[in-house]
Scaffold this motif. Structure first.
Motif, PDB file in Angstrom:
ATOM      1  N   UNK A   1       1.689  13.682   5.818  1.00  0.00           N
ATOM      2  CA  UNK A   1       0.127  14.463   5.126  1.00  0.00           C
ATOM      3  C   UNK A   1       0.321  15.741   5.398  1.00  0.00           C
ATOM      4  N   UNK A   2       1.305  16.877   4.845  1.00  0.00           N
ATOM      5  CA  UNK A   2       1.376  17.817   5.084  1.00  0.00           C
ATOM      6  C   UNK A   2       1.132  18.993   3.959  1.00  0.00           C
ATOM      7  N   UNK A   3       0.021  18.893   2.727  1.00  0.00           N
ATOM      8  CA  UNK A   3       0.091  19.451   2.057  1.00  0.00           C
ATOM      9  C   UNK A   3      -1.206  20.551   2.203  1.00  0.00           C
ATOM     10  N   UNK A   4      -0.722  21.409   2.033  1.00  0.00           N
ATOM     11  CA  UNK A   4      -2.241  23.094   2.375  1.00  0.00           C
ATOM     12  C   UNK A   4      -2.729  22.928   0.797  1.00  0.00           C
ATOM     13  N   UNK A   5      -4.196  22.681   1.362  1.00  0.00           N
ATOM     14  CA  UNK A   5      -4.905  22.419   0.022  1.00  0.00           C
ATOM     15  C   UNK A   5      -5.679  23.826  -0.570  1.00  0.00           C
TER      16      UNK A   5
ATOM     17  N   UNK B   1       1.216  -1.115  -0.475  1.00  0.00           N
ATOM     18  CA  UNK B   1       0.046  -0.152  -0.203  1.00  0.00           C
ATOM     19  C   UNK B   1       1.025   1.234  -0.071  1.00  0.00           C
ATOM     20  N   UNK B   2       1.674   0.515   0.773  1.00  0.00           N
ATOM     21  CA  UNK B   2       3.197   2.229   1.046  1.00  0.00           C
ATOM     22  C   UNK B   2       4.115   1.920   0.295  1.00  0.00           C
ATOM     23  N   UNK B   3       5.219   2.789  -0.365  1.00  0.00           N
ATOM     24  CA  UNK B   3       6.559   2.368  -0.401  1.00  0.00           C
ATOM     25  C   UNK B   3       7.506   1.901   0.603  1.00  0.00           C
ATOM     26  N   UNK B   4       8.797   1.146   0.292  1.00  0.00           N
ATOM     27  CA  UNK B   4       9.292   1.242   1.377  1.00  0.00           C
ATOM     28  C   UNK B   4       9.888   2.081   2.550  1.00  0.00           C
TER      29      UNK B   4
ATOM     30  N   UNK C   1       3.352   5.498   7.527  1.00  0.00           N
ATOM     31  CA  UNK C   1       3.830   7.149   7.233  1.00  0.00           C
ATOM     32  C   UNK C   1       3.265   7.068   5.417  1.00  0.00           C
ATOM     33  N   UNK C   2       1.958   6.902   6.143  1.00  0.00           N
ATOM     34  CA  UNK C   2       1.133   7.643   4.774  1.00  0.00           C
ATOM     35  C   UNK C   2       1.186   8.817   4.229  1.00  0.00           C
ATOM     36  N   UNK C   3       0.537   8.962   2.938  1.00  0.00           N
ATOM     37  CA  UNK C   3       0.471   9.934   1.988  1.00  0.00           C
ATOM     38  C   UNK C   3      -0.644  10.827   1.701  1.00  0.00           C
TER      39      UNK C   3
END
Length: 506
Positions: free
Chosen positions: A139-143, A58-61, A91-93
């Motif tokens: 998960x640190x994006x300003x939308x 589901x995630x990267x290494x 650490x999901x994105x």
């Protein structure tokens, strides 16, 4: 005598370095929470190699941490009181990745501990046993940011100070300000309903938060992201997630209302003779400064001296039994200066203010705020610190500090109090040479019993976390606790979300 009053158009705060320094003050690993507090592991599954392989699919290494040295920092809270035993950090994105992880963990009955900046003080952000740590740091994006309405939409892993700097470019300000703003996440702030330094002016997060997106234990995404101040359609579901500390769902996005950046900011730091004078000064400040009063903070002598002595921070005024910090936010420099000058002249003449300094220069304001914000970390250099975050009616605000000094005489290095007088929130710190069951038993549940007698709350802004579930009945009756349990059972029937936190076992 009050030092010169200098007015400046605006101020930009910088990170509180002292908090970062004290976080690493001791290299000794704390005792495992399960052992220290005699907690029995619940019947959750244990992470196997196949589970790790699924997470990597589901995630990267790089988003799956399993090396002990990599995982260790996520197992320990910043005051080094609690320590978990997790073997995996994810650490999901994206919200989609959070949803897939939780759906899988729910089926496998693998417990999950959500974690933001890990700046909490009640053990709510670290595992107790081998729960999977779900870090929202990527998960640190300003939308989006609506410059007209002030509506900011962002992901939960955004650092509070980063958001504050971003909205300032559009002449706005985050309604929340904390000593840990350089590392805490907005999702964690929402999940704990953080209060902060300027609640007096901008209110708490229940009022500033316009919407949330959260993921339930079974992976269901609940999208309550709205950027409207008024939305009265059905139940206000966002309030379920505010302050629930990740036990009902994991907050992944938030919509926050950002007020206009004040054009004139002034900070006063005063010495007063006793706590009765603090209360009189607060009453006067409310009447004299009105709408421009943004913060009214109190600290006793031991609070300030701990930062001066342990962190070598300068105190701009002499020693006094109590200190008061008054901040104003306004839009008219001349108008604000006149109001503040009248307030100062009257209270210097009355004797409530003995001495102090007033400034609008950014560097000087930063020095004063660092002195106040570093109190929480400074005590860690004196030994083990019991930290109590309670709210008490204003008239009795400081009563518990002298009571605890007498009770802990000969056992404690220091007992001191500081906090937000404007909302009744006092932080009481009891420093002892080292942790002991004897000291704990002398303090708990005694302090919570006393708070309950005063009709106060055992948790004003730090949450309940791992440290206080078995004391929650001092603030909530059985009917309220039963309803909370019903909500938990409905939204997380397998109990995988942040177990051992907030609610006591039946």
């Amino acid at each position: 005598m009050i030092k010169s009053l200098t007015l400046f158009v605006r101020t930009v705060r910088t990170p509180n370095v002292a908090l970062v320094q004290t976080r690493l003050a001791s290299q000794v690993l704390p005792q495992l929470s399960a052992t220290k507090y005699n907690v029995k592991r619940k019947e959750f599954g244990s992470v196997q190699a196949d589970d790790v392989n699924f997470f990597k699919s589901v995630l990267s290494e790089e988003q799956v941490l399993t090396e002990e040295s990599d995982v260790l920092p996520f197992n320990i809270d910043w005051i080094k009181n609690c320590r978990g035993q997790s073997k995996v950090v994810l650490k999901p994105k994206s919200t989609k990745q959070v949803s897939e992880i939780l759906a899988y963990c729910n089926k496998r009955q693998l417990a999950v501990c959500p974690q933001g900046g890990n700046t909490g003080l009640v053990g709510g952000s670290v595992p107790v046993f081998d729960e999977i740590v779900l870090s929202l740091s990527l998960m640190n994006k300003i939308i989006s940011l609506d410059e007209i309405s002030g509506a900011l939409v962002c992901e939960a892993g955004c650092i509070l100070e980063t958001l504050d700097n971003y909205v300032k470019e559009q002449n706005l300000i985050m309604p929340l300000d904390l000593g840990a703003k350089g590392s805490c996440h907005i999702g964690g702030n929402v999940s704990t309903n953080a209060g902060g330094l300027r609640l007096l002016r901008y209110g708490n997060l229940h009022g500033s938060l316009m919407g949330v997106e959260a993921v339930k234990a079974d992976g269901t995404v609940v999208d309550c992201i709205r950027t409207l101040k008024k939305d009265n359609t059905g139940y206000h579901l966002k309030h379920l997630f505010i302050g629930s500390e990740g036990t009902l769902g994991i907050v992944t996005k938030v919509a926050v209302h950002c007020p206009v950046l004040p054009k004139a900011v002034t900070l006063g730091f005063f010495g007063v003779k006793d706590f009765d004078s603090v209360l009189k000064l607060y009453k006067s400040a409310k009447a004299s400064l009105g709408e421009i009063l943004s913060a009214f903070e109190m600290a006793d002598n031991d609070s300030i001296s701990s930062t001066v002595q342990n962190l070598k921070l300068p105190n701009p005024i002499a020693d006094f039994p109590f200190y008061v910090l008054v901040e104003t936010h306004g839009s008219d420099e001349t108008h604000d200066a006149e109001k503040l000058s009248r307030f100062l002249e009257r209270e210097m003449s009355s004797g409530l203010i003995i001495d102090g300094t007033v400034t609008s220069e950014p560097a000087k304001m930063q020095t004063i705020w660092n002195l106040r914000e570093s109190i929480a970390g400074a005590g860690l250099l004196d030994g083990y610190v019991y930290k109590y975050d309670v709210s008490i009616p204003a008239a009795r605000y400081y009563d518990l500090v002298p009571v605890l000094r007498q009770r802990m005489a000969g056992k404690a290095v220091k007992v001191y109090g500081y906090g937000h007088v404007g909302d009744g929130n006092i932080h009481i710190n009891v420093t002892v040479p080292e942790y002991s069951k004897e000291a704990t038993d002398m303090l708990e549940p005694f302090i919570f019993e006393e708070v309950s007698k005063l009709k106060g709350s055992i948790s004003a802004e730090h949450g309940v976390g791992f440290r206080k579930p078995h004391f929650i009945h001092y603030s909530k009756d059985e009917g309220a606790i039963s309803l909370m349990r019903e909500l938990k059972q409905l939204m997380d029937p397998n109990g995988i979300l942040n177990p051992y936190k907030v609610l006591p076992d039946p």
